[in-house]
Design a protein around this motif. Sequence first.
Motif, short mmCIF file in Angstrom:
data_model
loop_
_atom_site.label_atom_id
_atom_site.label_comp_id
_atom_site.label_asym_id
_atom_site.label_seq_id
_atom_site.Cartn_x
_atom_site.Cartn_y
_atom_site.Cartn_z
N MET A 1 0.84 -1.18 0.00
CA MET A 1 0.00 0.00 0.00
C MET A 1 0.89 1.25 0.00
O MET A 1 1.89 1.29 0.69
N SER A 2 0.49 2.22 -0.76
CA SER A 2 1.31 3.42 -0.84
C SER A 2 1.04 4.35 0.34
O SER A 2 -0.05 4.41 0.87
N LYS A 3 2.08 5.07 0.72
CA LYS A 3 1.99 5.98 1.86
C LYS A 3 1.00 7.10 1.56
O LYS A 3 1.01 7.67 0.48
N GLY A 4 0.15 7.40 2.53
CA GLY A 4 -0.78 8.49 2.40
C GLY A 4 -2.02 8.19 1.59
O GLY A 4 -2.78 9.08 1.25
N LYS A 5 -2.26 6.95 1.27
CA LYS A 5 -3.40 6.59 0.44
C LYS A 5 -4.65 6.39 1.28
O LYS A 5 -4.65 5.62 2.23
N ILE A 6 -5.73 7.09 0.91
CA ILE A 6 -7.01 6.88 1.58
C ILE A 6 -7.64 5.64 0.99
O ILE A 6 -8.06 5.62 -0.16
N CYS A 7 -7.63 4.57 1.79
CA CYS A 7 -8.14 3.28 1.33
C CYS A 7 -8.64 2.49 2.54
O CYS A 7 -7.97 2.46 3.57
N PHE A 8 -9.80 1.88 2.38
CA PHE A 8 -10.41 1.11 3.47
C PHE A 8 -10.27 -0.39 3.28
O PHE A 8 -10.85 -1.16 4.03
N ILE A 9 -9.50 -0.81 2.27
CA ILE A 9 -9.39 -2.22 1.95
C ILE A 9 -8.11 -2.80 2.54
O ILE A 9 -7.02 -2.26 2.34
N ALA A 10 -8.26 -3.90 3.27
CA ALA A 10 -7.12 -4.57 3.89
C ALA A 10 -6.38 -5.42 2.87
O ALA A 10 -6.97 -5.87 1.88
N LYS A 11 -5.11 -5.66 3.13
CA LYS A 11 -4.33 -6.55 2.26
C LYS A 11 -4.66 -8.01 2.58
O LYS A 11 -4.68 -8.86 1.70
N HIS A 12 -4.88 -8.31 3.88
CA HIS A 12 -5.22 -9.66 4.32
C HIS A 12 -6.40 -9.59 5.29
O HIS A 12 -6.54 -8.62 6.03
N SER A 13 -7.20 -10.65 5.30
CA SER A 13 -8.34 -10.74 6.19
C SER A 13 -8.38 -12.12 6.83
O SER A 13 -8.21 -13.14 6.14
N SER A 129 -6.00 3.78 8.90
CA SER A 129 -4.78 4.25 9.56
C SER A 129 -3.54 3.56 8.98
O SER A 129 -2.52 4.20 8.69
N ALA A 130 -3.63 2.24 8.79
CA ALA A 130 -2.51 1.48 8.22
C ALA A 130 -2.17 1.98 6.82
O ALA A 130 -1.01 2.21 6.49
N ASN A 131 -3.21 2.13 6.00
CA ASN A 131 -2.97 2.59 4.63
C ASN A 131 -2.39 4.01 4.60
O ASN A 131 -1.50 4.30 3.80
N LEU A 132 -2.87 4.88 5.46
CA LEU A 132 -2.33 6.24 5.51
C LEU A 132 -0.87 6.27 5.97
O LEU A 132 -0.10 7.12 5.55
#
Length: 168
Positions: A1-13, A129-132
Amino acid sequence: MSKGKICFIAKHSFKDLTDIEMELLAEQGIRFLMLDLDNTIAAYNENEPSEPVLKWFEKLKVSEIKPFIISNSTRTDRVEGFAKALDIGFIMKAGKPSPRPLKKAMRESGFEPSESALVGDQTFTDVLSANLAGVTPILVRPKGFTNIFLALRYYFEVPIRLLCKNKH
């Protein structure tokens, strides 16, 4: 995931925190694992780590992946109690989805975003938070619902959770 990206999707679930395998984390290059406390490590009504959670943390430590609690909780006794029982550092009153507490934890622990992840139960705080912060977002199902608002929040997150491609 790129730094500062507004995204609500997790890489793993995962269904539960204890389902996360150390081998997968190692394959992803994860050496620093930040974890939400409430409904991720323990349900809101639990005051100490369960036996399965204690065993999972022991495996984590043997794997040389450093755990760290990042909690929005304001309950000092609860956060400090879990951190002491698990023998790990913590930041409370974190203010997620702000990426600042994650960046602070990485800076103070000597890890880069590329080798860090955050495990949490909420898409609108933990995953964002993680994606940001540019770290790997890992989502787990909430441990329990103590009120209708938590159940409703989860209900509204379901479509976003379904977008995660790496369901384990």
